[in-house]
Design a protein around this motif. Structure first.
Motif, PDB file in Angstrom:
ATOM      1  N   LEU A 133      41.637  12.663 -33.702  1.00 38.62           N
ATOM      2  CA  LEU A 133      40.594  12.314 -34.669  1.00 38.62           C
ATOM      3  C   LEU A 133      39.212  12.607 -34.097  1.00 38.62           C
ATOM      4  O   LEU A 133      38.991  12.532 -32.902  1.00 38.62           O
ATOM      5  N   VAL A 134      38.293  12.908 -34.981  1.00 38.77           N
ATOM      6  CA  VAL A 134      36.912  13.193 -34.597  1.00 38.77           C
ATOM      7  C   VAL A 134      36.029  12.103 -35.181  1.00 38.77           C
ATOM      8  O   VAL A 134      36.244  11.656 -36.301  1.00 38.77           O
ATOM      9  N   SER A 135      35.032  11.691 -34.419  1.00 37.01           N
ATOM     10  CA  SER A 135      34.158  10.611 -34.874  1.00 37.01           C
ATOM     11  C   SER A 135      32.710  10.918 -34.525  1.00 37.01           C
ATOM     12  O   SER A 135      32.430  11.696 -33.615  1.00 37.01           O
ATOM     13  N   THR A 136      31.799  10.278 -35.228  1.00 36.34           N
ATOM     14  CA  THR A 136      30.372  10.418 -34.918  1.00 36.34           C
ATOM     15  C   THR A 136      29.903   9.350 -33.938  1.00 36.34           C
ATOM     16  O   THR A 136      28.726   9.290 -33.620  1.00 36.34           O
ATOM     17  N   CYS A 137      30.831   8.523 -33.467  1.00 37.94           N
ATOM     18  CA  CYS A 137      30.435   7.413 -32.587  1.00 37.94           C
ATOM     19  C   CYS A 137      30.081   7.850 -31.179  1.00 37.94           C
ATOM     20  O   CYS A 137      29.446   7.087 -30.445  1.00 37.94           O
ATOM     21  N   GLN A 138      30.463   9.015 -30.751  1.00 37.33           N
ATOM     22  CA  GLN A 138      30.067   9.615 -29.480  1.00 37.33           C
ATOM     23  C   GLN A 138      30.557   8.880 -28.237  1.00 37.33           C
ATOM     24  O   GLN A 138      30.077   9.140 -27.146  1.00 37.33           O
ATOM     25  N   GLN A 139      31.489   7.969 -28.392  1.00 39.86           N
ATOM     26  CA  GLN A 139      32.025   7.314 -27.205  1.00 39.86           C
ATOM     27  C   GLN A 139      33.391   6.713 -27.508  1.00 39.86           C
ATOM     28  O   GLN A 139      33.712   6.439 -28.664  1.00 39.86           O
ATOM     29  N   GLY A 140      34.199   6.560 -26.471  1.00 39.45           N
ATOM     30  CA  GLY A 140      35.516   5.962 -26.617  1.00 39.45           C
ATOM     31  C   GLY A 140      36.552   6.924 -27.155  1.00 39.45           C
ATOM     32  O   GLY A 140      36.235   7.942 -27.762  1.00 39.45           O
ATOM     33  N   THR A 141      37.813   6.580 -26.910  1.00 45.83           N
ATOM     34  CA  THR A 141      38.942   7.336 -27.439  1.00 45.83           C
ATOM     35  C   THR A 141      39.336   6.725 -28.776  1.00 45.83           C
ATOM     36  O   THR A 141      39.602   5.523 -28.839  1.00 45.83           O
ATOM     37  N   PRO A 142      39.374   7.508 -29.847  1.00 43.43           N
ATOM     38  CA  PRO A 142      39.713   6.947 -31.160  1.00 43.43           C
ATOM     39  C   PRO A 142      41.096   6.303 -31.153  1.00 43.43           C
ATOM     40  O   PRO A 142      42.049   6.853 -30.604  1.00 43.43           O
ATOM     41  N   ALA A 143      41.199   5.115 -31.766  1.00 39.37           N
ATOM     42  CA  ALA A 143      42.468   4.395 -31.851  1.00 39.37           C
ATOM     43  C   ALA A 143      42.519   3.621 -33.160  1.00 39.37           C
ATOM     44  O   ALA A 143      41.537   2.999 -33.565  1.00 39.37           O
ATOM     45  N   MET A 144      43.690   3.676 -33.808  1.00 42.02           N
ATOM     46  CA  MET A 144      43.902   2.943 -35.056  1.00 42.02           C
ATOM     47  C   MET A 144      44.504   1.583 -34.707  1.00 42.02           C
ATOM     48  O   MET A 144      45.421   1.497 -33.886  1.00 42.02           O
ATOM     49  N   ILE A 145      44.021   0.537 -35.324  1.00 41.74           N
ATOM     50  CA  ILE A 145      44.542  -0.810 -35.078  1.00 41.74           C
ATOM     51  C   ILE A 145      45.817  -1.001 -35.900  1.00 41.74           C
ATOM     52  O   ILE A 145      45.805  -0.839 -37.116  1.00 41.74           O
ATOM     53  N   THR A 146      46.929  -1.328 -35.213  1.00 41.47           N
ATOM     54  CA  THR A 146      48.176  -1.592 -35.932  1.00 41.47           C
ATOM     55  C   THR A 146      48.426  -3.092 -36.046  1.00 41.47           C
ATOM     56  O   THR A 146      49.100  -3.538 -36.984  1.00 41.47           O
TER      57      THR A 146
END
Length: 145
Positions: free
Chosen positions: A127-140
């Motif tokens: 996934l790509v994000s505009t947050c510019q930090q951290g590894t994207p992760a979906m909360i399950t």
């Protein structure tokens, strides 16, 4: 003195037409044979075109043409992690982080900046994000502590 120019081919043709070749005994010579040269065959050019994406290839005989589902390889299987800690705000507005994971679908009633939680995350580095930090992760799953 006037010179008349006559093409050489006309002169030779006229001279040869009036002569007939004979052997010493008076017998006529056979007419000269015309030989044809053998020209090597030239292969015709082969044109190649890129395959047409709308045409489906024909499977070899004995093969099932229907696609079969494939098992996801280890590279395609999402990594699941469990993390506990305090949620922090990212450098961009609306971005929430926990343990260097960018929380993508955080339920705002449970997960917000400053709350201590235990989360199960599906890491989604695709996934790509505009947050510019951290590894994207979906909360399950999420649990407030």
């Amino acid at each position: 003195m006037r010179r008349v120019s006559v093409p050489l081919a006309i002169v030779l043709t006229a001279a040869l037409a009036g002569c007939s070749a004979t052997r010493e005994g008076g017998d006529p010579l056979p007419a000269p044979s015309v030989s044809t040269a053998t020209v090597p065959a030239v292969p015709s050019p082969t044109l190649t075109f890129p395959p047409d994406p709308t045409v489906q290839p024909t499977p070899p005989p004995g093969r099932d043409p229907s696609p079969r589902p494939t098992k996801p390889s280890g590279a395609n299987t999402p990594k699941v992690v469990s993390v506990t800690g305090t949620v922090t705000e990212g450098v961009e507005p609306g971005c929430l982080l926990l343990d260097n994971y960018l929380l993508i679908n955080a339920p705002t009633s449970l997960v917000y900046a400053g709350v201590k939680v235990r989360l199960t995350l599906e890491v989604r580095s695709d996934l790509v994000s505009t947050c510019q930090q951290g590894t994207p992760a979906m909360i399950t799953s999420a649990q407030r502590l």
